[in-house]
Design a protein around this motif. Sequence first.
Motif, short mmCIF file in Angstrom:
data_model
loop_
_atom_site.label_atom_id
_atom_site.label_comp_id
_atom_site.label_asym_id
_atom_site.label_seq_id
_atom_site.Cartn_x
_atom_site.Cartn_y
_atom_site.Cartn_z
N ALA A 52 28.39 -102.87 -34.21
CA ALA A 52 27.08 -103.47 -34.44
C ALA A 52 26.56 -103.22 -35.84
O ALA A 52 25.67 -103.92 -36.31
N SER A 242 18.06 -110.52 -28.78
CA SER A 242 19.30 -109.92 -29.31
C SER A 242 19.16 -108.41 -29.44
O SER A 242 20.06 -107.66 -29.06
N ARG A 243 18.07 -107.98 -29.99
CA ARG A 243 17.79 -106.56 -30.15
C ARG A 243 17.66 -105.87 -28.79
O ARG A 243 18.19 -104.79 -28.56
N ALA A 246 21.01 -105.39 -27.08
CA ALA A 246 21.78 -104.33 -27.73
C ALA A 246 21.29 -102.95 -27.31
O ALA A 246 22.08 -102.04 -27.02
N ASP A 249 22.23 -102.39 -23.48
CA ASP A 249 23.68 -102.19 -23.32
C ASP A 249 24.11 -100.82 -23.84
O ASP A 249 25.06 -100.22 -23.32
N ARG A 250 23.40 -100.33 -24.85
CA ARG A 250 23.77 -99.04 -25.45
C ARG A 250 23.58 -97.89 -24.46
O ARG A 250 24.21 -96.83 -24.61
N LEU A 255 27.93 -99.53 -28.83
CA LEU A 255 27.07 -100.56 -29.40
C LEU A 255 27.93 -101.66 -29.98
O LEU A 255 28.61 -101.47 -30.99
N LEU A 258 25.92 -107.92 -32.41
CA LEU A 258 24.70 -108.57 -31.92
C LEU A 258 25.01 -109.95 -31.35
O LEU A 258 25.73 -110.74 -31.96
#
Length: 340
Positions: A52, A242-243, A246, A249-250, A255, A258
């Motif tokens: 990422a 998008s943020r 991320a 999911d982290r 990571l 994007l």
Amino acid sequence: MPALTLSVLDQSVGRVGRPQDESIRLTVDLARHCEALGYHRFWLSEHHNIAAIVGTAPEVLMAAIAARTERIRIGSAGVMLPHYAPFKVAEQFRVLDALAPGRIDLGVGRAPGGDGRTARLLRPHGGSVDFPRQVQELHAWVSGSGMPPGHPAHGVQAFPQAPTAPQLWMLGSSDYGAQLAAHLGLPYAFAHFITDGEGCAEALDLYRAAFRPGVLQEPSATACVWALAADTEEEAWFQFRSRERARIDRLSGPLGPLLPPEVAQRDYHSGEQIHVQRLRRQALVGTAEQVGERLQALADALGLQELVVITWSWDAAVQRRSYELLAQAVGLTAPGLHAA
């Protein structure tokens, strides 16, 4: 002068469906764009083996940006000092200062910037690291004062020497960096975007209370915050997907690059929903006016005159537009420069 000074932190974000080398070139273009908008600094992060974030060598990117800008300060946020010899870092940043005299910030941190295995590859000889000693040696060399008599490196100088020198900064996301910055009299930057603000006010209060004159005579601090502005609130929250994806999911894995916002949204399970709601409540997302007001309120609450803004978006044009809107919202100006 604007009521609030804004700067930029960019991480050369990796994007699904886009080549990674493009992200590096986009960072250089963004630096020129943000200089034209009136931003004060442009900082670059160091991360390793993270799809990422493909900005792995801030000192190299800084040289490219130095050659393409005239006014904006350029810095690392930061060099992960335990991986390196302070003397070599001092040499690199003195060369950078020769390229952009008086415009170089040398932010350092002690985090690995990646996973443990990658950290061992960066420091193959292992061994413990005395981080405070590293910082003190780095400052002595980068400032040109050198090591005192009795030190094994007394008389060794980091070249090139010049009338100006890089400004050393301590970075952190906990009390440790705040305490060390206060002890050494260094400027301090808190990574608000990493903790979503948790511990930021406490670290800044600790830094100010414990500060003793050293490199600086008075405390000087900032916070690096995540923000995104768009022409409409609806568009801003759409791009925020998008943020958000991320970050969620982290929680359960590495990571990855994007995702574009139109495919980023997914069904979050009940455990993730708690984090999603908290992230949305705290996110600095909206129109220029909305985000500008929240940035000013945050700076006022933390007693800061400057904030460093980081923005992730899959579309580079969205990122550029966000910085344009925020510059307008707080009244940034850069006389004599023109947007790229």
